[in-house]
Design a protein around this motif. Structure first.
Motif, PDB file in Angstrom:
ATOM      1  N   LEU A 140       0.832  -1.204   0.000  1.00  0.00           N
ATOM      2  CA  LEU A 140       0.000   0.000   0.000  1.00  0.00           C
ATOM      3  C   LEU A 140       0.866   1.253   0.000  1.00  0.00           C
ATOM      4  CD1 LEU A 140      -2.902   1.018   0.065  1.00  0.00           C
ATOM      5  CD2 LEU A 140      -2.796   0.954   2.564  1.00  0.00           C
ATOM      6  N   PHE A 141       1.960   1.224   0.747  1.00  0.00           N
ATOM      7  CA  PHE A 141       2.875   2.365   0.780  1.00  0.00           C
ATOM      8  C   PHE A 141       3.413   2.666  -0.617  1.00  0.00           C
ATOM      9  CE2 PHE A 141       7.322   3.732   0.849  1.00  0.00           C
ATOM     10  CZ  PHE A 141       7.239   4.913   1.570  1.00  0.00           C
ATOM     11  N   ALA A 142       3.765   1.620  -1.369  1.00  0.00           N
ATOM     12  CA  ALA A 142       4.303   1.809  -2.713  1.00  0.00           C
ATOM     13  C   ALA A 142       3.296   2.494  -3.622  1.00  0.00           C
ATOM     14  CB  ALA A 142       4.719   0.461  -3.300  1.00  0.00           C
ATOM     15  N   ASP A 143       2.040   2.115  -3.519  1.00  0.00           N
ATOM     16  CA  ASP A 143       1.030   2.704  -4.394  1.00  0.00           C
ATOM     17  C   ASP A 143       0.739   4.151  -4.027  1.00  0.00           C
ATOM     18  OD1 ASP A 143       0.196   0.598  -6.307  1.00  0.00           O
ATOM     19  OD2 ASP A 143      -0.217  -0.511  -4.485  1.00  0.00           O
ATOM     20  N   VAL A 144       0.734   4.471  -2.744  1.00  0.00           N
ATOM     21  CA  VAL A 144       0.552   5.863  -2.326  1.00  0.00           C
ATOM     22  C   VAL A 144       1.721   6.707  -2.820  1.00  0.00           C
ATOM     23  CG1 VAL A 144       0.427   7.415  -0.344  1.00  0.00           C
ATOM     24  CG2 VAL A 144      -0.848   5.267  -0.320  1.00  0.00           C
ATOM     25  N   LEU A 145       2.942   6.188  -2.668  1.00  0.00           N
ATOM     26  CA  LEU A 145       4.124   6.920  -3.115  1.00  0.00           C
ATOM     27  C   LEU A 145       4.118   7.102  -4.632  1.00  0.00           C
ATOM     28  CD1 LEU A 145       6.662   8.169  -1.863  1.00  0.00           C
ATOM     29  CD2 LEU A 145       7.875   6.047  -2.385  1.00  0.00           C
ATOM     30  N   ASN A 146       3.611   6.122  -5.351  1.00  0.00           N
ATOM     31  CA  ASN A 146       3.513   6.217  -6.802  1.00  0.00           C
ATOM     32  C   ASN A 146       2.586   7.362  -7.212  1.00  0.00           C
ATOM     33  OD1 ASN A 146       4.096   5.198  -9.479  1.00  0.00           O
ATOM     34  ND2 ASN A 146       1.997   4.454  -9.527  1.00  0.00           N
ATOM     35  N   ASP A 147       1.468   7.510  -6.511  1.00  0.00           N
ATOM     36  CA  ASP A 147       0.554   8.612  -6.802  1.00  0.00           C
ATOM     37  C   ASP A 147       1.203   9.967  -6.505  1.00  0.00           C
ATOM     38  OD1 ASP A 147      -1.509   6.987  -7.682  1.00  0.00           O
ATOM     39  OD2 ASP A 147      -2.322   6.719  -5.669  1.00  0.00           O
ATOM     40  N   ILE A 148       1.964  10.035  -5.418  1.00  0.00           N
ATOM     41  CA  ILE A 148       2.663  11.280  -5.090  1.00  0.00           C
ATOM     42  C   ILE A 148       3.658  11.623  -6.188  1.00  0.00           C
ATOM     43  CG2 ILE A 148       4.270  12.351  -3.469  1.00  0.00           C
ATOM     44  CD1 ILE A 148       2.943  10.717  -1.244  1.00  0.00           C
ATOM     45  N   ALA A 149       4.390  10.620  -6.669  1.00  0.00           N
ATOM     46  CA  ALA A 149       5.379  10.845  -7.724  1.00  0.00           C
ATOM     47  C   ALA A 149       4.714  11.349  -9.012  1.00  0.00           C
ATOM     48  CB  ALA A 149       6.157   9.556  -7.998  1.00  0.00           C
ATOM     49  N   MET A 150       3.593  10.769  -9.383  1.00  0.00           N
ATOM     50  CA  MET A 150       2.899  11.203 -10.594  1.00  0.00           C
ATOM     51  C   MET A 150       2.342  12.615 -10.438  1.00  0.00           C
ATOM     52  SD  MET A 150       1.046   7.808 -12.169  1.00  0.00           S
ATOM     53  CE  MET A 150       0.151   7.343 -10.698  1.00  0.00           C
ATOM     54  N   PHE A 151       1.865  12.947  -9.245  1.00  0.00           N
ATOM     55  CA  PHE A 151       1.374  14.304  -8.999  1.00  0.00           C
ATOM     56  C   PHE A 151       2.499  15.316  -9.148  1.00  0.00           C
ATOM     57  CE2 PHE A 151       0.103  17.666  -5.844  1.00  0.00           C
ATOM     58  CZ  PHE A 151      -0.905  18.207  -6.613  1.00  0.00           C
ATOM     59  N   MET A 152       3.685  14.964  -8.662  1.00  0.00           N
ATOM     60  CA  MET A 152       4.845  15.844  -8.810  1.00  0.00           C
ATOM     61  C   MET A 152       5.191  16.029 -10.283  1.00  0.00           C
ATOM     62  SD  MET A 152       7.218  14.445  -5.666  1.00  0.00           S
ATOM     63  CE  MET A 152       8.547  15.600  -6.028  1.00  0.00           C
ATOM     64  N   GLU A 153       5.099  14.971 -11.072  1.00  0.00           N
ATOM     65  CA  GLU A 153       5.408  15.073 -12.505  1.00  0.00           C
ATOM     66  C   GLU A 153       4.399  15.961 -13.227  1.00  0.00           C
ATOM     67  OE1 GLU A 153       7.673  10.812 -13.350  1.00  0.00           O
ATOM     68  OE2 GLU A 153       5.521  10.990 -13.724  1.00  0.00           O
ATOM     69  N   ILE A 154       3.138  15.914 -12.816  1.00  0.00           N
ATOM     70  CA  ILE A 154       2.128  16.761 -13.434  1.00  0.00           C
ATOM     71  C   ILE A 154       2.363  18.235 -13.097  1.00  0.00           C
ATOM     72  CG2 ILE A 154      -0.332  17.359 -13.349  1.00  0.00           C
ATOM     73  CD1 ILE A 154      -0.958  14.406 -13.195  1.00  0.00           C
ATOM     74  N   LEU A 155       2.789  18.513 -11.863  1.00  0.00           N
ATOM     75  CA  LEU A 155       3.029  19.894 -11.448  1.00  0.00           C
ATOM     76  C   LEU A 155       4.355  20.448 -11.956  1.00  0.00           C
ATOM     77  CD1 LEU A 155       1.821  19.934  -7.718  1.00  0.00           C
ATOM     78  CD2 LEU A 155       0.599  20.718  -9.739  1.00  0.00           C
ATOM     79  N   ALA A 156       5.310  19.568 -12.253  1.00  0.00           N
ATOM     80  CA  ALA A 156       6.661  20.011 -12.590  1.00  0.00           C
ATOM     81  C   ALA A 156       6.729  21.050 -13.726  1.00  0.00           C
ATOM     82  CB  ALA A 156       7.527  18.799 -12.934  1.00  0.00           C
ATOM     83  N   ASN A 249      -6.665  -0.065  -4.048  1.00  0.00           N
ATOM     84  CA  ASN A 249      -5.501  -0.642  -3.378  1.00  0.00           C
ATOM     85  C   ASN A 249      -5.814  -1.005  -1.939  1.00  0.00           C
ATOM     86  OD1 ASN A 249      -2.793  -0.930  -4.710  1.00  0.00           O
ATOM     87  ND2 ASN A 249      -3.385   1.062  -5.504  1.00  0.00           N
ATOM     88  N   TYR A 250      -6.534  -0.136  -1.265  1.00  0.00           N
ATOM     89  CA  TYR A 250      -6.911  -0.428   0.116  1.00  0.00           C
ATOM     90  C   TYR A 250      -7.761  -1.704   0.184  1.00  0.00           C
ATOM     91  CZ  TYR A 250      -9.147   0.008   4.668  1.00  0.00           C
ATOM     92  OH  TYR A 250      -9.608  -0.248   5.936  1.00  0.00           O
ATOM     93  N   LYS A 251      -8.745  -1.808  -0.711  1.00  0.00           N
ATOM     94  CA  LYS A 251      -9.603  -2.994  -0.731  1.00  0.00           C
ATOM     95  C   LYS A 251      -8.802  -4.246  -1.093  1.00  0.00           C
ATOM     96  CE  LYS A 251     -13.565  -3.028  -0.393  1.00  0.00           C
ATOM     97  NZ  LYS A 251     -14.448  -3.278   0.764  1.00  0.00           N
TER      98      LYS A 251
END
Length: 428
Positions: A140-156, A249-251
């Motif tokens: 679950l941690f990996a998937d949350v971190l993946n979303d954070i990484a993609m959000f950073m790429e969108i804002l970059a 992912n949580y489910k």
């Protein structure tokens, strides 16, 4: 046995999918279906054969289908989010910008990949041994971190002066996701395999993921023209897909029911048993297991440490081996519960040692003692001796109870280090 169709000569089945009977009638042997559906003569049968492990559902764990359903949903949502992030990254490195140079874009891409490689090595070094014992939590941690990484790429692209720093940080996060996600997927595959068919399950999981990514690709072809040069729509869709991704992912993680003990599951089952002598089933304990990475301060447990982390003097060694004829030693040092393991210790000894360590950790957690160090140290050893007495009375009934409840006590997912210590039963 004789029926209306003739004399039954033999029966055969393919798992729970197909049932056939062979009849003798008028001197001729005939083969007829007796319920079930054909694996290869229908669309559903072909689909199952292509995307599900051989022998499904008997060849996999009971939670396989529910987990794979939610895993498919999260993979689809992640694929769409990834498309939006990739478009933003390409825009940031200069795709479509006549003033951008190939060299600058290449350097940015290389820096991102290089920092990602370093992040992958460092994370595997620091947390690699936790990915087996806490697979659900790190998945679950990996998937949350993946979303954070993609959000950073969108804002970059909207922060051109910090673009390289942002995408390199996102690259590090994604490399951690690659290690944690791949390793925990392997751990979950080991759990799902019931006939030593880990390779088949892994291969079919890859087929399922490829199909989902293909579906995501087709949907992305429709989305890209809509979101191009439309940041509000891009962010709105990203948050929508991210919410779906995190929920799925949580489910998925919650649906996994592991029958082997890690620290969290053993602690949950033991504390319940000590309260009311009730043994929790794997289903009940897994539903209570924390699946988020916790940062709150607790009393840590170190397993398989060297002797000097348990005792610091001859006097402490005498206290550690006092009334102890088991192949492990426990001690409390620097706010940690530490366990030395002997080379002859069995899996049952490991479980018992962990039970004592969990008990000591729970006793120490609420403690805010202000006693002098010498008195506090003495009270710690008294607690250790009490834990031995507690296990002498309760461990054997507890072990029989968990085995009867469906727990696998032939192996564990406890996080033991590799130190093994031999000691003399008398020091003077």
């Amino acid at each position: 046995m004789e029926t209306e169709g003739g004399v039954v000569l033999a029966t055969e089945r393919y798992g729970s999918a197909e049932f056939w009977k062979y009849f003798r009638k008028d001197g001729v042997m005939e083969r007829r279906r007796d319920g079930g559906e054909s694996r290869g003569n229908s669309i559903v049968g072909v689909f199952k054969s292509v995307f599900l492990p051989q022998g499904y559902p008997e060849s996999v764990s009971n939670d396989y289908l529910q987990y794979q359903f939610w895993d498919t949903v999260q993979a689809f949502a992640s694929s769409l989010s990834g498309t939006l992030a990739t478009q933003a990254s390409l825009k940031g490195v200069g795709v479509g910008n006549q003033e951008a140079t190939v060299a600058a874009a290449t350097v940015t891409w290389l820096l991102r990949d290089g920092t990602g490689m370093l992040g992958r090595i460092l994370f595997a070094w620091r947390k690699g041994n936790k990915l087996d014992s806490e697979a659900k939590k790190w998945r679950l941690f990996a998937d949350v971190l993946n979303d954070i990484a993609m959000f950073m790429e969108i804002l970059a692209p909207y922060f051109p002066t910090c673009f390289t720093l942002i995408v390199c940080t996102a690259g590090i996060f994604k490399s951690i996701v690659g290690v944690a996600g791949g390793a925990t997927r392997a751990a979950l595959t080991v759990h799902q395999a019931r006939r030593d068919n880990m390779a088949d399950i892994s291969a079919k999981d890859g087929s399922q993921e490829t199909l989902v990514n293909l579906a995501g690709l087709l949907v992305s072809l429709v989305l890209i023209p809509l979101v191009t040069d439309n940041p509000i729509l891009t962010l709105s869709l990203f948050f929508l897909f991210t919410a779906l991704h995190l929920f799925a992912n949580y489910k998925a993680v919650r649906s996994v029911v592991m029958e082997t003990f890690n620290e969290a599951r053993l602690s949950i089952v033991l504390q319940q048993y000590l309260r009311d002598k009730r043994i929790l089933s794997p289903q009940e304990a897994n539903s209570r297991e924390p699946i988020f990475v916790e940062f709150r301060k607790t009393v840590p447990i170190k397993l398989g440490v060297r002797l000097q982390e348990v005792v610091r003097s001859l006097e402490e060694l005498n206290l550690a081996i006092k009334k102890n004829n088991l192949p492990y030693l426990l001690g409390i040092q620097n706010g940690c519960v530490c366990v030395c393991l002997g080379p002859e210790a069995s899996v049952h000894h490991e479980i018992r040692a962990m039970c004592q360590a969990v008990r000591l950790s729970s006793m120490l957690s609420p403690q805010t003692s202000r006693e002098p160090p010498t008195k506090q140290q003495q009270s710690h050893w008294e607690m250790v001796h009490e834990s031995y007495e507690l296990m002498d009375t309760n461990f054997n009934p507890f072990l029989k109870g968990v085995e009867a409840a469906g727990w696998d006590i032939k192996r564990t997912l406890l996080d033991w280090d590799e130190w093994r210590v031999e000691w003399k039963t008398k020091t003077n």
